[in-house]
Design a protein around this motif. Structure first.
Motif, PDB file in Angstrom:
ATOM      1  N   TYR A 101       0.841  -1.195   0.000  1.00 34.38           N
ATOM      2  CA  TYR A 101       0.000   0.000   0.000  1.00 34.38           C
ATOM      3  C   TYR A 101       0.877   1.246   0.000  1.00 34.38           C
ATOM      4  O   TYR A 101       2.031   1.230   0.432  1.00 34.38           O
ATOM      5  CB  TYR A 101      -0.972  -0.005   1.192  1.00 34.38           C
ATOM      6  N   ARG A 103       1.877   5.186   0.983  1.00 35.48           N
ATOM      7  CA  ARG A 103       2.036   5.841   2.286  1.00 35.48           C
ATOM      8  C   ARG A 103       0.728   6.470   2.777  1.00 35.48           C
ATOM      9  O   ARG A 103       0.528   6.620   3.966  1.00 35.48           O
ATOM     10  CB  ARG A 103       3.143   6.893   2.230  1.00 35.48           C
ATOM     11  N   ASP A 104      -0.162   6.809   1.850  1.00 33.67           N
ATOM     12  CA  ASP A 104      -1.441   7.396   2.261  1.00 33.67           C
ATOM     13  C   ASP A 104      -2.498   6.326   2.555  1.00 33.67           C
ATOM     14  O   ASP A 104      -3.656   6.641   2.824  1.00 33.67           O
ATOM     15  CB  ASP A 104      -1.954   8.382   1.209  1.00 33.67           C
ATOM     16  N   GLY A 105      -2.110   5.037   2.489  1.00 38.51           N
ATOM     17  CA  GLY A 105      -3.012   3.952   2.837  1.00 38.51           C
ATOM     18  C   GLY A 105      -3.729   3.290   1.677  1.00 38.51           C
ATOM     19  O   GLY A 105      -4.348   2.250   1.840  1.00 38.51           O
ATOM     20  N   ARG A 106      -3.645   3.887   0.479  1.00 42.42           N
ATOM     21  CA  ARG A 106      -4.299   3.269  -0.680  1.00 42.42           C
ATOM     22  C   ARG A 106      -3.532   2.020  -1.107  1.00 42.42           C
ATOM     23  O   ARG A 106      -2.305   1.997  -1.095  1.00 42.42           O
ATOM     24  CB  ARG A 106      -4.361   4.252  -1.856  1.00 42.42           C
ATOM     25  N   SER A 107      -4.272   1.005  -1.502  1.00 47.05           N
ATOM     26  CA  SER A 107      -3.682  -0.254  -1.953  1.00 47.05           C
ATOM     27  C   SER A 107      -2.923  -0.059  -3.257  1.00 47.05           C
ATOM     28  O   SER A 107      -3.253   0.817  -4.058  1.00 47.05           O
ATOM     29  CB  SER A 107      -4.792  -1.288  -2.149  1.00 47.05           C
TER      30      SER A 107
END
Length: 120
Positions: A101, A103-107
């Motif tokens: 993922y 760094r902003d959490g998106r896969s």
């Protein structure tokens, strides 16, 4: 005289036009193939040592029961590799699942993150 004719014919036959045997052309020598690129989509089955060899020291290592999570990082992403021993419960733990993922959490695709970590 008939007997002499074959003797005189031999030197003339030797002077006749002879074509040289065809030259054999050497087989084309091909350059060695370049080493295959590392396939980032094939992390399943690797050991912890294999992962460290490819990505360096893990950013995080968490043990939970007989499983281990190793996390590798680049400026762009995080890669989590989950290692478990074989079905018999023994042997060297190997990667059974990979998650990646941004760094902003998106896969993101694990192979893209693995390439970013290796380039880091």
């Amino acid at each position: 005289m008939r007997r002499l004719f074959p003797i005189f014919a031999l030197p003339l036959a030797a002077c006749g036009s002879q074509t040289p045997p065809p030259k054999s052309t050497p087989a084309a020598v091909s350059a060695p193939l370049p080493a295959p690129l590392h396939q980032h989509n094939d992390l399943i089955g690797l050991s912890a040592n294999d992962l460290v060899e490819h990505f360096g020291s893990p950013r995080l290592q968490i043990r939970d029961g007989d499983g281990t999570k190793l996390q590798f990082a680049s400026a762009a992403c995080l890669l989590d590799a989950y290692l478990y021993p074989g079905q018999s419960g023994g042997g060297l733990p190997r990667v059974t699942y990979v998650d990646a993922y941004r760094r902003d959490g998106r896969s993101m695709a694990p192979q893209d993150c693995a390439a970013a970590i290796e380039a880091h």
